[in-house]
Write a protein that holds these residues in place. Structure first.
Motif, PDB file in Angstrom:
ATOM      1  N   VAL A  37     -12.996  15.998 -47.444  1.00  0.00           N
ATOM      2  CA  VAL A  37     -12.757  15.641 -46.042  1.00  0.00           C
ATOM      3  C   VAL A  37     -13.007  16.844 -45.147  1.00  0.00           C
ATOM      4  O   VAL A  37     -13.626  16.731 -44.081  1.00  0.00           O
ATOM      5  CB  VAL A  37     -11.320  15.101 -45.865  1.00  0.00           C
ATOM      6  N   ILE A  38     -12.525  17.992 -45.575  1.00  0.00           N
ATOM      7  CA  ILE A  38     -12.741  19.223 -44.805  1.00  0.00           C
ATOM      8  C   ILE A  38     -14.234  19.495 -44.648  1.00  0.00           C
ATOM      9  O   ILE A  38     -14.716  19.858 -43.568  1.00  0.00           O
ATOM     10  CB  ILE A  38     -12.024  20.402 -45.485  1.00  0.00           C
ATOM     11  N   GLU A  39     -14.994  19.305 -45.725  1.00  0.00           N
ATOM     12  CA  GLU A  39     -16.442  19.529 -45.669  1.00  0.00           C
ATOM     13  C   GLU A  39     -17.138  18.512 -44.783  1.00  0.00           C
ATOM     14  O   GLU A  39     -18.114  18.841 -44.091  1.00  0.00           O
ATOM     15  CB  GLU A  39     -17.018  19.484 -47.089  1.00  0.00           C
ATOM     16  N   ALA A  40     -16.653  17.273 -44.768  1.00  0.00           N
ATOM     17  CA  ALA A  40     -17.259  16.246 -43.908  1.00  0.00           C
ATOM     18  C   ALA A  40     -17.097  16.621 -42.437  1.00  0.00           C
ATOM     19  O   ALA A  40     -18.024  16.442 -41.634  1.00  0.00           O
ATOM     20  CB  ALA A  40     -16.624  14.885 -44.183  1.00  0.00           C
ATOM     21  N   LEU A  41     -15.930  17.144 -42.069  1.00  0.00           N
ATOM     22  CA  LEU A  41     -15.710  17.594 -40.701  1.00  0.00           C
ATOM     23  C   LEU A  41     -16.600  18.792 -40.377  1.00  0.00           C
ATOM     24  O   LEU A  41     -17.208  18.871 -39.298  1.00  0.00           O
ATOM     25  CB  LEU A  41     -14.242  17.970 -40.499  1.00  0.00           C
ATOM     26  N   ASP A 209      -5.338  -5.839 -48.686  1.00  0.00           N
ATOM     27  CA  ASP A 209      -6.299  -6.925 -48.492  1.00  0.00           C
ATOM     28  C   ASP A 209      -5.775  -7.787 -47.353  1.00  0.00           C
ATOM     29  O   ASP A 209      -4.904  -8.644 -47.561  1.00  0.00           O
ATOM     30  CB  ASP A 209      -6.447  -7.739 -49.778  1.00  0.00           C
ATOM     31  N   VAL A 210      -6.270  -7.540 -46.150  1.00  0.00           N
ATOM     32  CA  VAL A 210      -5.711  -8.218 -44.985  1.00  0.00           C
ATOM     33  C   VAL A 210      -5.935  -9.722 -45.035  1.00  0.00           C
ATOM     34  O   VAL A 210      -5.147 -10.498 -44.480  1.00  0.00           O
ATOM     35  CB  VAL A 210      -6.280  -7.621 -43.679  1.00  0.00           C
ATOM     36  N   ARG A 211      -7.004 -10.138 -45.701  1.00  0.00           N
ATOM     37  CA  ARG A 211      -7.249 -11.581 -45.798  1.00  0.00           C
ATOM     38  C   ARG A 211      -6.289 -12.234 -46.774  1.00  0.00           C
ATOM     39  O   ARG A 211      -5.826 -13.358 -46.544  1.00  0.00           O
ATOM     40  CB  ARG A 211      -8.707 -11.833 -46.199  1.00  0.00           C
ATOM     41  N   ASP A 212      -5.960 -11.535 -47.859  1.00  0.00           N
ATOM     42  CA  ASP A 212      -4.988 -12.079 -48.802  1.00  0.00           C
ATOM     43  C   ASP A 212      -3.592 -12.081 -48.195  1.00  0.00           C
ATOM     44  O   ASP A 212      -2.839 -13.049 -48.344  1.00  0.00           O
ATOM     45  CB  ASP A 212      -4.994 -11.270 -50.097  1.00  0.00           C
ATOM     46  N   LEU A 213      -3.238 -11.002 -47.492  1.00  0.00           N
ATOM     47  CA  LEU A 213      -1.937 -10.949 -46.825  1.00  0.00           C
ATOM     48  C   LEU A 213      -1.851 -11.984 -45.718  1.00  0.00           C
ATOM     49  O   LEU A 213      -0.760 -12.431 -45.360  1.00  0.00           O
ATOM     50  CB  LEU A 213      -1.708  -9.555 -46.233  1.00  0.00           C
ATOM     51  N   ASP A 214      -2.991 -12.337 -45.148  1.00  0.00           N
ATOM     52  CA  ASP A 214      -3.092 -13.274 -44.034  1.00  0.00           C
ATOM     53  C   ASP A 214      -2.317 -12.787 -42.807  1.00  0.00           C
ATOM     54  O   ASP A 214      -1.739 -13.587 -42.059  1.00  0.00           O
ATOM     55  CB  ASP A 214      -2.614 -14.677 -44.437  1.00  0.00           C
ATOM     56  N   CYS A 215      -2.293 -11.469 -42.621  1.00  0.00           N
ATOM     57  CA  CYS A 215      -1.676 -10.927 -41.413  1.00  0.00           C
ATOM     58  C   CYS A 215      -2.669 -11.047 -40.260  1.00  0.00           C
ATOM     59  O   CYS A 215      -3.880 -11.091 -40.466  1.00  0.00           O
ATOM     60  CB  CYS A 215      -1.257  -9.468 -41.616  1.00  0.00           C
ATOM     61  N   ASP A 216      -2.133 -11.082 -39.061  1.00  0.00           N
ATOM     62  CA  ASP A 216      -2.990 -11.213 -37.881  1.00  0.00           C
ATOM     63  C   ASP A 216      -3.435  -9.854 -37.365  1.00  0.00           C
ATOM     64  O   ASP A 216      -4.531  -9.716 -36.825  1.00  0.00           O
ATOM     65  CB  ASP A 216      -2.246 -11.976 -36.795  1.00  0.00           C
ATOM     66  N   PHE A 217      -2.573  -8.849 -37.533  1.00  0.00           N
ATOM     67  CA  PHE A 217      -2.890  -7.484 -37.138  1.00  0.00           C
ATOM     68  C   PHE A 217      -2.347  -6.527 -38.202  1.00  0.00           C
ATOM     69  O   PHE A 217      -1.263  -6.768 -38.763  1.00  0.00           O
ATOM     70  CB  PHE A 217      -2.261  -7.136 -35.784  1.00  0.00           C
ATOM     71  N   TYR A 218      -3.094  -5.463 -38.475  1.00  0.00           N
ATOM     72  CA  TYR A 218      -2.660  -4.445 -39.436  1.00  0.00           C
ATOM     73  C   TYR A 218      -3.104  -3.096 -38.893  1.00  0.00           C
ATOM     74  O   TYR A 218      -4.263  -2.926 -38.487  1.00  0.00           O
ATOM     75  CB  TYR A 218      -3.295  -4.687 -40.821  1.00  0.00           C
ATOM     76  N   SER A 219      -2.197  -2.133 -38.863  1.00  0.00           N
ATOM     77  CA  SER A 219      -2.523  -0.814 -38.338  1.00  0.00           C
ATOM     78  C   SER A 219      -2.296   0.256 -39.401  1.00  0.00           C
ATOM     79  O   SER A 219      -1.443   0.116 -40.283  1.00  0.00           O
ATOM     80  CB  SER A 219      -1.665  -0.508 -37.102  1.00  0.00           C
ATOM     81  N   LEU A 220      -3.083   1.330 -39.311  1.00  0.00           N
ATOM     82  CA  LEU A 220      -2.922   2.438 -40.248  1.00  0.00           C
ATOM     83  C   LEU A 220      -3.259   3.752 -39.561  1.00  0.00           C
ATOM     84  O   LEU A 220      -3.943   3.783 -38.543  1.00  0.00           O
ATOM     85  CB  LEU A 220      -3.780   2.234 -41.500  1.00  0.00           C
ATOM     86  N   SER A 221      -2.757   4.847 -40.126  1.00  0.00           N
ATOM     87  CA  SER A 221      -2.998   6.197 -39.621  1.00  0.00           C
ATOM     88  C   SER A 221      -3.749   7.003 -40.664  1.00  0.00           C
ATOM     89  O   SER A 221      -3.298   7.112 -41.812  1.00  0.00           O
ATOM     90  CB  SER A 221      -1.674   6.896 -39.297  1.00  0.00           C
ATOM     91  N   GLY A 222      -4.865   7.586 -40.264  1.00  0.00           N
ATOM     92  CA  GLY A 222      -5.683   8.341 -41.200  1.00  0.00           C
ATOM     93  C   GLY A 222      -4.976   9.546 -41.785  1.00  0.00           C
ATOM     94  O   GLY A 222      -5.149   9.866 -42.961  1.00  0.00           O
ATOM     95  N   HIS A 223      -4.156  10.238 -40.996  1.00  0.00           N
ATOM     96  CA  HIS A 223      -3.581  11.501 -41.460  1.00  0.00           C
ATOM     97  C   HIS A 223      -2.575  11.324 -42.596  1.00  0.00           C
ATOM     98  O   HIS A 223      -2.220  12.295 -43.266  1.00  0.00           O
ATOM     99  CB  HIS A 223      -2.944  12.270 -40.297  1.00  0.00           C
ATOM    100  N   LYS A 224      -2.140  10.095 -42.823  1.00  0.00           N
ATOM    101  CA  LYS A 224      -1.240   9.841 -43.951  1.00  0.00           C
ATOM    102  C   LYS A 224      -2.006   9.448 -45.215  1.00  0.00           C
ATOM    103  O   LYS A 224      -1.398   9.233 -46.261  1.00  0.00           O
ATOM    104  CB  LYS A 224      -0.231   8.753 -43.573  1.00  0.00           C
ATOM    105  N   MET A 225      -3.333   9.376 -45.128  1.00  0.00           N
ATOM    106  CA  MET A 225      -4.152   8.977 -46.267  1.00  0.00           C
ATOM    107  C   MET A 225      -5.342   9.924 -46.439  1.00  0.00           C
ATOM    108  O   MET A 225      -6.460   9.500 -46.669  1.00  0.00           O
ATOM    109  CB  MET A 225      -4.605   7.531 -46.143  1.00  0.00           C
ATOM    110  N   CYS A 226      -5.032  11.235 -46.305  1.00  0.00           N
ATOM    111  CA  CYS A 226      -5.984  12.319 -46.602  1.00  0.00           C
ATOM    112  C   CYS A 226      -7.036  12.544 -45.523  1.00  0.00           C
ATOM    113  O   CYS A 226      -7.932  13.370 -45.700  1.00  0.00           O
ATOM    114  CB  CYS A 226      -6.674  12.102 -47.949  1.00  0.00           C
ATOM    115  N   ALA A 227      -6.968  11.813 -44.416  1.00  0.00           N
ATOM    116  CA  ALA A 227      -7.930  11.974 -43.331  1.00  0.00           C
ATOM    117  C   ALA A 227      -7.360  12.897 -42.260  1.00  0.00           C
ATOM    118  O   ALA A 227      -6.189  13.282 -42.315  1.00  0.00           O
ATOM    119  CB  ALA A 227      -8.277  10.607 -42.747  1.00  0.00           C
TER     120      ALA A 227
END
Length: 409
Positions: A37-41, A209-227
């Motif tokens: 990730v550091i190299e990609a930046l 899998d948002v389609r399997d969960l069938d949620c209408d909205f889903y949010s995430l933060s990159g910094h908690k997943m190595c981004a």
């Protein structure tokens, strides 16, 4: 891939803190970044730094390809139907606020209900409080079981035909408990409500899998997943996003601008006003590549093993109370605890002197602290680069902490 091999790819972990090898147990606050990730930046800023979408020159085209390529990586990562459903944001907080302001204002009216739980992060409480005040709606809370998990029988009673929005965390940032999103979504939809998911602590640790969960909205933060920090995602079903109005206006999100009227671009760009978070998105794409190489199933399995080991070892410490389910299979690698008669800030301070980083405080979850009948807790959170040796160091540090305060006071 072994955790010890994964760890080698995180340069920051190869250091000493206060004369001790670093043990980083605060990934629920923010994860560390692998060299990929550091190299990609670095590659972006050194090789093709340019704005996206607007230019036809070589650098602009390359930046646009990488930026939109990252959107496709996110789409596959969460199994969205289309990149039109993937909106880049500053993080989970911005994503939830977008839903509350854009969808909420158009669909919630006086007397309607918004349903959340006591375990929510402030980012999934305050936007709904504000919407409820503005619209004259009622904010309701699904009761929890004694171990902090959602009481599904109570969920069925709390969600009614007046409910317009149900919003819960995929995983509690305090209790580590994994919530039954698919079942909650089914209940919400049976009453005509939409399901909003705070996935900040879910997406880094398990398959989404948002389609399997069938949620209408889903949010995430990159910094908690190595981004990198400052990049996040709002997923929304196209049927909702198409009807929603942007909440930011300006460049990039427009189609035509006249003196008195303007029109918006198609999805997803109508929600991405101004110069987007280009480097962050490219870094998120690199992080997803890295996580895919390990595999979401392997990540969750590793965390379950670490949690089981930590729960066993920490339970042996006298006068240490653990909050949340005691079964590792019901949680991710987050363990929140208190030592009797020792303030969690003091616990964190002593551990830091041993080179062990944990979090202490209310964890942006004050209503949950009240439900737990405490003012604050300490929290150790594990990720792909942690090992059982890190847990051993934590336990040794906790024993030292107890001994120190016993002898001093």
């Amino acid at each position: 891939m072994k955790a010890s091999d994964v760890r080698k790819q995180f340069p920051i972990l190869d250091q000493e803190v206060n004369g001790h090898p670093l043990v980083y147990l605060d990934s629920a606050a923010t994860s560390q970044k692998p060299v990929q990730v550091i190299e990609a930046l670095n590659d972006y800023y050194r090789g093709y730094n340019s704005n996206v979408h607007r230019g036809v020159h070589t650098l602009g085209t390359r930046a646009t390809d990488k930026y939109e390529g990252a959107r496709e990586k996110v789409r596959r990562f969460i199994n969205a139907s289309s990149t039109e459903e993937v909106i880049f944001t500053r993080g989970t907080t911005t994503a939830i606020n977008t839903v509350a302001v854009s969808y909420g204002r158009a669909n919630v009216n006086q007397g309607d209900e918004i349903v959340i739980t006591y375990m929510e992060h402030h980012s999934n409480i305050i936007p709904w409080q504000q919407l409820a005040k503005e619209k004259g709606a009622q904010l309701k809370f699904i009761p929890l079981r004694e171990d902090g998990s959602i009481n599904m029988d109570e969920a069925k009673n709390t969600i009614t035909d007046k409910t317009k929005i149900v919003s819960t965390s995929h995983v509690s940032n305090v209790l580590g408990v994994i919530n039954p999103i698919k079942e909650l979504a089914a209940i919400a939809h049976s009453h005509g409500a939409v399901m909003v998911v705070d996935g900040a602590q879910g997406a880094p640790h398990m398959k989404v899998d948002v389609r399997d969960l069938d949620c209408d909205f889903y949010s995430l933060s990159g910094h908690k997943m190595c981004a990198p920090t400052g990049i996040g995602v709002l997923y929304g079903k196209k049927e909702h996003l198409e009807k929603m109005e942007p909440i930011e206006f300006g460049g990039e999100m427009i189609d035509f601008v006249g003196l008195y009227e303007s029109t918006w671009k198609e999805l997803p760009w109508k929600f991405e006003a101004g110069t987007p978070i280009i480097a962050g998105a490219i870094g998120l794409g690199a992080a997803i590549d890295f996580l895919n190489e390990i595999g979401s199933e392997a990540i969750l399995e590793h965390e379950h093993k670490l949690a089981a080991y930590a729960l066993e070892k920490m339970s042996e410490i006298e006068n240490l109370k653990i909050y949340g389910p005691l079964e590792a299979s019901k949680r991710v690698g987050v363990i929140t605890f208190n030592i009797e008669d020792v303030h969690p800030h003091d616990v964190a301070t002593v551990l830091d002197a041993e080179g062990i980083a944990v979090r202490a405080g209310h964890h942006c979850a004050q209503p949950l602290m009240k439900w737990l009948d405490v003012s604050a807790t300490a929290r150790a959170s594990f990720y792909i680069y942690n090992t059982e040796q890190d847990i051993d160091r934590l336990v040794e540090g906790l024993v030292k902490t107890k001994e120190y305060f016993t002898n001093v006071f």
